[in-house]
Design a protein around this motif. Structure first.
Motif, PDB file in Angstrom:
ATOM      1  N   TYR A 121      34.723  43.983  33.749  1.00  0.00           N
ATOM      2  CA  TYR A 121      35.548  43.774  34.932  1.00  0.00           C
ATOM      3  C   TYR A 121      36.873  44.516  34.778  1.00  0.00           C
ATOM      4  N   ARG A 122      37.394  44.978  35.900  1.00  0.00           N
ATOM      5  CA  ARG A 122      38.647  45.725  35.907  1.00  0.00           C
ATOM      6  C   ARG A 122      39.765  44.801  36.399  1.00  0.00           C
ATOM      7  N   HIS A 123      40.779  44.556  35.537  1.00  0.00           N
ATOM      8  CA  HIS A 123      41.860  43.612  35.811  1.00  0.00           C
ATOM      9  C   HIS A 123      43.143  44.351  36.181  1.00  0.00           C
ATOM     10  N   PHE A 124      43.786  43.886  37.248  1.00  0.00           N
ATOM     11  CA  PHE A 124      45.091  44.422  37.642  1.00  0.00           C
ATOM     12  C   PHE A 124      46.097  43.271  37.563  1.00  0.00           C
ATOM     13  N   PHE A 125      47.253  43.521  36.942  1.00  0.00           N
ATOM     14  CA  PHE A 125      48.274  42.487  36.765  1.00  0.00           C
ATOM     15  C   PHE A 125      49.481  42.824  37.647  1.00  0.00           C
ATOM     16  N   TYR A 126      49.760  41.950  38.615  1.00  0.00           N
ATOM     17  CA  TYR A 126      50.839  42.182  39.580  1.00  0.00           C
ATOM     18  C   TYR A 126      51.865  41.052  39.480  1.00  0.00           C
ATOM     19  N   GLY A 127      53.111  41.394  39.107  1.00  0.00           N
ATOM     20  CA  GLY A 127      54.142  40.363  39.077  1.00  0.00           C
ATOM     21  C   GLY A 127      54.962  40.397  37.807  1.00  0.00           C
ATOM     22  N   GLY A 128      55.878  39.441  37.713  1.00  0.00           N
ATOM     23  CA  GLY A 128      56.716  39.324  36.534  1.00  0.00           C
ATOM     24  C   GLY A 128      57.945  40.208  36.608  1.00  0.00           C
ATOM     25  N   ALA A 129      58.869  39.971  35.680  1.00  0.00           N
ATOM     26  CA  ALA A 129      60.070  40.794  35.552  1.00  0.00           C
ATOM     27  C   ALA A 129      59.675  42.171  35.025  1.00  0.00           C
ATOM     28  N   PRO A 130      60.589  43.154  35.088  1.00  0.00           N
ATOM     29  CA  PRO A 130      60.260  44.494  34.594  1.00  0.00           C
ATOM     30  C   PRO A 130      59.676  44.480  33.182  1.00  0.00           C
ATOM     31  N   GLY A 146      37.439  44.286  24.994  1.00  0.00           N
ATOM     32  CA  GLY A 146      36.488  44.520  26.085  1.00  0.00           C
ATOM     33  C   GLY A 146      37.125  44.356  27.449  1.00  0.00           C
ATOM     34  N   VAL A 147      38.239  43.634  27.530  1.00  0.00           N
ATOM     35  CA  VAL A 147      38.935  43.489  28.808  1.00  0.00           C
ATOM     36  C   VAL A 147      39.487  44.847  29.233  1.00  0.00           C
ATOM     37  N   ARG A 148      39.174  45.255  30.446  1.00  0.00           N
ATOM     38  CA  ARG A 148      39.615  46.550  30.948  1.00  0.00           C
ATOM     39  C   ARG A 148      40.819  46.360  31.872  1.00  0.00           C
ATOM     40  N   VAL A 149      41.911  46.974  31.529  1.00  0.00           N
ATOM     41  CA  VAL A 149      43.124  46.898  32.342  1.00  0.00           C
ATOM     42  C   VAL A 149      43.101  48.045  33.343  1.00  0.00           C
ATOM     43  N   ALA A 150      42.996  47.704  34.623  1.00  0.00           N
ATOM     44  CA  ALA A 150      42.944  48.722  35.676  1.00  0.00           C
ATOM     45  C   ALA A 150      44.332  49.213  36.035  1.00  0.00           C
ATOM     46  N   ILE A 179      39.667  42.234  40.036  1.00  0.00           N
ATOM     47  CA  ILE A 179      40.480  41.024  40.169  1.00  0.00           C
ATOM     48  C   ILE A 179      41.950  41.398  40.000  1.00  0.00           C
ATOM     49  N   VAL A 180      42.785  40.838  40.870  1.00  0.00           N
ATOM     50  CA  VAL A 180      44.225  41.025  40.751  1.00  0.00           C
ATOM     51  C   VAL A 180      44.842  39.679  40.390  1.00  0.00           C
ATOM     52  N   TRP A 181      45.469  39.618  39.223  1.00  0.00           N
ATOM     53  CA  TRP A 181      46.208  38.434  38.792  1.00  0.00           C
ATOM     54  C   TRP A 181      47.628  38.559  39.334  1.00  0.00           C
ATOM     55  N   ARG A 197      45.217  40.380  51.810  1.00  0.00           N
ATOM     56  CA  ARG A 197      43.767  40.161  51.692  1.00  0.00           C
ATOM     57  C   ARG A 197      42.964  41.171  52.520  1.00  0.00           C
ATOM     58  N   LYS A 198      43.416  41.461  53.741  1.00  0.00           N
ATOM     59  CA  LYS A 198      42.649  42.354  54.611  1.00  0.00           C
ATOM     60  C   LYS A 198      42.944  43.828  54.355  1.00  0.00           C
ATOM     61  N   ARG A 199      43.880  44.094  53.434  1.00  0.00           N
ATOM     62  CA  ARG A 199      44.244  45.484  53.150  1.00  0.00           C
ATOM     63  C   ARG A 199      43.694  45.967  51.810  1.00  0.00           C
ATOM     64  N   LEU A 200      43.092  45.048  51.069  1.00  0.00           N
ATOM     65  CA  LEU A 200      42.600  45.392  49.740  1.00  0.00           C
ATOM     66  C   LEU A 200      41.089  45.202  49.641  1.00  0.00           C
ATOM     67  N   ASN A 201      40.442  46.126  48.989  1.00  0.00           N
ATOM     68  CA  ASN A 201      39.009  46.014  48.724  1.00  0.00           C
ATOM     69  C   ASN A 201      38.810  45.500  47.302  1.00  0.00           C
ATOM     70  N   VAL A 202      39.372  44.315  47.060  1.00  0.00           N
ATOM     71  CA  VAL A 202      39.313  43.681  45.743  1.00  0.00           C
ATOM     72  C   VAL A 202      38.620  42.332  45.908  1.00  0.00           C
ATOM     73  N   PRO A 203      37.581  42.040  45.152  1.00  0.00           N
ATOM     74  CA  PRO A 203      36.853  40.779  45.359  1.00  0.00           C
ATOM     75  C   PRO A 203      37.694  39.524  45.189  1.00  0.00           C
ATOM     76  N   VAL A 204      38.633  39.525  44.215  1.00  0.00           N
ATOM     77  CA  VAL A 204      39.362  38.303  43.888  1.00  0.00           C
ATOM     78  C   VAL A 204      40.856  38.576  43.701  1.00  0.00           C
ATOM     79  N   LEU A 205      41.669  37.808  44.424  1.00  0.00           N
ATOM     80  CA  LEU A 205      43.105  37.728  44.178  1.00  0.00           C
ATOM     81  C   LEU A 205      43.380  36.299  43.732  1.00  0.00           C
ATOM     82  N   ILE A 206      44.169  36.123  42.685  1.00  0.00           N
ATOM     83  CA  ILE A 206      44.442  34.764  42.217  1.00  0.00           C
ATOM     84  C   ILE A 206      45.890  34.644  41.750  1.00  0.00           C
TER      85      ILE A 206
END
Length: 270
Positions: A121-130, A146-150, A179-181, A197-206
């Protein structure tokens, strides 16, 4: 009568795809961490649109009492999971005895990455301080081989311009994330997920709130025995009183009063 009909529908799981119950007009899905992980993997496999998960507790439910639009955002989530013992206890009271533990955002994040590390799975991390999202991605890649950082993105402490927002969407889309965390605070993270949600082709936002800071050791986590007994709020209040006093003392008291009124039939959920 309308409130009673609404509550019946919510308790049957309309919107969440399974059993759920209602707390102050907010649907809460009666799930545990393994259930959430299974649902996330199902959505990734099917790739039928973008869904978001609201990991919420007393704070989110109380916030929704002051903001009708935010209540709609919570109820429109594919899953609203009980990240807090008050919601777990209320669920048990409504007959969901299988709710043994809360769905704790940082733990859900760890267990999903551990279980799915070999699944590419390809993981994207959105958020946090710089720098926080990058640090988190680096730590998770080392901790869960094995975790893939997208990709990662740390938004500024202000509203994004339209151009910046378009660039963020393009970055996430270009990363082909599964997935976007989202590591923002409530209600900011839920609003972001709903708006995108309607602008992204990502199965899961959490939305996992402070999980970014916990996993990068920028903020101390409560001892396990406190978390397992509904006392994490006390630990966090002691650690960050200036930032969290309103959430736990004001909103916490309001939540207790409103729930008691609802349980006694003196208040109908709107």
């Amino acid at each position: 009568m309308e409130a009673e009909v609404s509550m019946t529908k919510l308790e049957k799981g309309v919107g969440g795809g399974g059993q759920s119950f209602c707390v102050l007009g907010v649907r809460v899905d009666a799930v545990q961490i393994p259930d959430v992980i299974a649902r996330m993997e199902e959505w990734i496999a099917r790739r039928e649109g973008c869904r978001y998960i609201a990991v919420t507790g007393m704070h989110g439910v109380t916030e929704a009492q002051h903001d009708g639009e935010f209540k709609e955002i919570l109820n429109a989530a594919a899953l609203v999971v009980p990240d807090g013992f008050p919601l777990v206890w209320l669920g048990r009271r409504k007959g969901f005895s299988g709710l043994r533990r809360r769905v704790y955002g940082p733990e859900l994040m760890e267990r999903f990455c551990d279980k799915s590390a070999a699944k590419d799975y390809r993981h994207f991390f959105y958020g946090g301080a710089p720098g926080v999202a990058e640090d988190l991605a680096r730590r998770f890649a080392m901790r869960f081989p094995g975790v893939r950082v997208a990709g990662t993105y740390c938004p500024p402490f202000r509203a994004l311009t339209d151009e910046e927002d378009r660039e963020v969407v393009a970055t996430i889309e270009g990363a082909r994330a599964d997935i976007v965390w989202v590591g923002l605070s409530t209600p900011k993270q839920e609003r972001w997920m709903s708006e995108h949600r309607k602008r992204l082709n990502v199965p899961v936002l959490i939305g996992v709130g402070a999980a970014f800071d916990f996993h990068t050791e920028r903020v101390a986590r409560a001892p396990k025995w406190m978390g397992d007994n509904g006392l994490e709020w006390l630990f966090r209040l002691a650690m960050e009183p200036r930032r969290l006093w309103r959430r736990y003392l004001v909103y916490g008291s309001e939540f207790i009063v409103l729930v008691m009124l609802e349980l006694m039939g003196l208040r109908k959920a709107r």
